[in-house]
Design an enzyme around this catalytic site. Structure first.
Site, short mmCIF file in Angstrom:
data_model
loop_
_atom_site.label_atom_id
_atom_site.label_comp_id
_atom_site.label_asym_id
_atom_site.label_seq_id
_atom_site.Cartn_x
_atom_site.Cartn_y
_atom_site.Cartn_z
N LYS A 46 6.76 2.22 -5.78
CA LYS A 46 6.38 2.24 -7.20
C LYS A 46 7.40 2.99 -8.06
O LYS A 46 8.22 3.77 -7.56
CB LYS A 46 4.98 2.81 -7.36
CG LYS A 46 3.91 1.85 -6.84
CD LYS A 46 2.51 2.29 -7.17
CE LYS A 46 1.51 1.20 -6.75
NZ LYS A 46 0.10 1.61 -7.01
N ARG A 74 -1.51 1.90 1.68
CA ARG A 74 -1.22 0.51 1.33
C ARG A 74 0.29 0.37 1.17
O ARG A 74 0.89 1.00 0.30
CB ARG A 74 -1.96 0.14 0.04
CG ARG A 74 -1.84 -1.32 -0.37
CD ARG A 74 -2.68 -1.57 -1.62
NE ARG A 74 -2.65 -2.96 -2.04
CZ ARG A 74 -1.75 -3.49 -2.84
NH1 ARG A 74 -0.77 -2.72 -3.33
NH2 ARG A 74 -1.78 -4.77 -3.17
#
Length: 380
Positions: A326, A360
């Site tokens: 991210k 995740r």
């Protein structure tokens, strides 16, 4: 004589046992080796003065602002520093005290009951769309089936499949288009009975899409809206499916427009309390919580959530973290999504240390190896 400085993160019970300490002594000394730092906000100044004295009497301490002893302000923030043993004794003492200290005592007892997960599951990511922020997670048709098989071989405990990007400023996609993208994957999973090899999670908040996924062998619903739609909870309940409640401020199209919180830990904790209560009222049996890294949060918000993830363990639910590749990593060390694996591993290993049960990820094989190494270190 030799003197060795040991890490604070050692398996103290193991060292005490090797030393030959008796069983009772191991329990007592082990509790003394476990330290807690508890931030208490808006405590009545009278309670702060009582707690300060009681903490000192058991060997702990309470950091308070100047002027607390003179009650210069009606409420103060403070930090309690104690071992597990000290916290246990202190929590019992405060049950008989006024000014809200009974509630403090109950919270301290909740904290003492926290148990970090013994096993961490890896959730691999498959995106059946063309606009997810990390291009190498995008698959469709037969390529998606091959990617699923590879993730299974690499050691994925769960595979999370979605057809709509939730990245900041992503475009809205209607349920018909989402279903069109996902239907070939549902059919491939069902036909090959891949659900016998690993667990599947559907990353969606559309009832029709979720229902089809569950009929295709999926058993987890990963809802970025945090079960805002009661119909999703009802579908989970009727299909005995697990649910992931994620926190998001705003919507993907707006969530990164100057996100603000009164206190991010307390605000998200309250959100989870409300959503969990509602989901359980609607008979959802298995719930996992996701603090929503990057979903309406600044870099500092994200770092605080990962660092203090243990705060949410008193809710009694497994915690999921998804920081894979991210943009928060880019804000720390300039990089494209393709070059953020190292940063991802650093964030996820910290999250696991602080209580995450599920991570995740886009890179299953690398995370399997990293977790094995971290586990080996934690046994020493």
């Amino acid at each position: 004589m030799r003197i060795e400085l040991l890490s604070n993160s050692i398996q103290m019970h193991r060292y005490l046992k090797e030393l030959g300490v008796d069983g009772g002594g191991i329990a007592i000394l082990g509790a003394k080796a476990t330290h807690y730092t508890v931030y208490i906000r808006d405590l009545h100044v009278g309670a702060a003065n009582i707690l300060k004295q009681d903490a000192l009497s058991v060997g702990a301490d309470l950091a308070v602002p100047r002027g607390t002893v003179m009650a210069q302000t009606p409420y103060v923030n403070c930090i309690l520093i104690a071992t597990a043993r000290e916290l246990e004794v202190l929590s019992k003492k405060e049950l008989a005290q006024p000014f809200g200290l009974k509630d403090v005592a109950k919270k301290l007892q909740e904290i003492l009951k926290i148990k970090k997960p013994s096993k961490v599951e890896i959730m691999g990511v498959i995106n059946a769309n063309e606009d997810s922020f990390y291009s190498e997670s995008r698959f469709n048709g037969s390529a998606a089936a091959e990617a699923i098989e590879q993730m299974i071989d690499d050691g994925a405990d769960i595979i999370d499949i979605g057809g709509v990007s939730s990245a900041p400023n992503s475009l809205y996609v209607d349920k018909d288009e989402e279903f069109r993208r996902l239907k070939p994957l549902f059919e491939a999973i069902k036909k090959a009975k891949l659900y016998n090899k690993t667990k599947f999670s559907i990353d969606s908040y559309e009832p029709e899409v979720i229902t089809c996924a569950l009929k295709s062998g999926f058993e987890i619903v990963n809802d970025i809206t945090g079960l805002a739609n009661d119909n999703i909870s009802k579908i989970c309940a009727s299909n005995n499916a697990s649910a992931v409640i994620m926190h998001m401020q705003g919507a993907p199209q707006t969530m990164q427009h100057e996100p603000k919180y009164d206190n991010i830990l307390s605000d998200i904790y309250s959100f989870f309390e409300q959503r969990v209560a509602r989901a359980e009222f609607l008979n959802v049996k298995n719930i996992t919580l996701d603090v929503g890294i990057g979903f309406g949060k600044t870099l500092e918000h994200n770092l605080l959530l990962i660092k203090h993830l243990g705060h949410f363990l008193t809710l009694g639910k497994p915690l999921l973290i998804g920081a894979s590749r991210k943009s928060m990593i880019d804000k720390i060390s300039a990089s494209s999504p393709q070059d953020r694996l190292a940063g991802t591993l650093a964030l996820h290993l910290e999250a696991v240390k602080n209580g995450a049960s599920i991570i995740r990820v886009h890179d299953v094989k690398e995370h399997v190896q990293a977790l094995k190494v971290q586990e080996a270190l934690s046994t020493i």
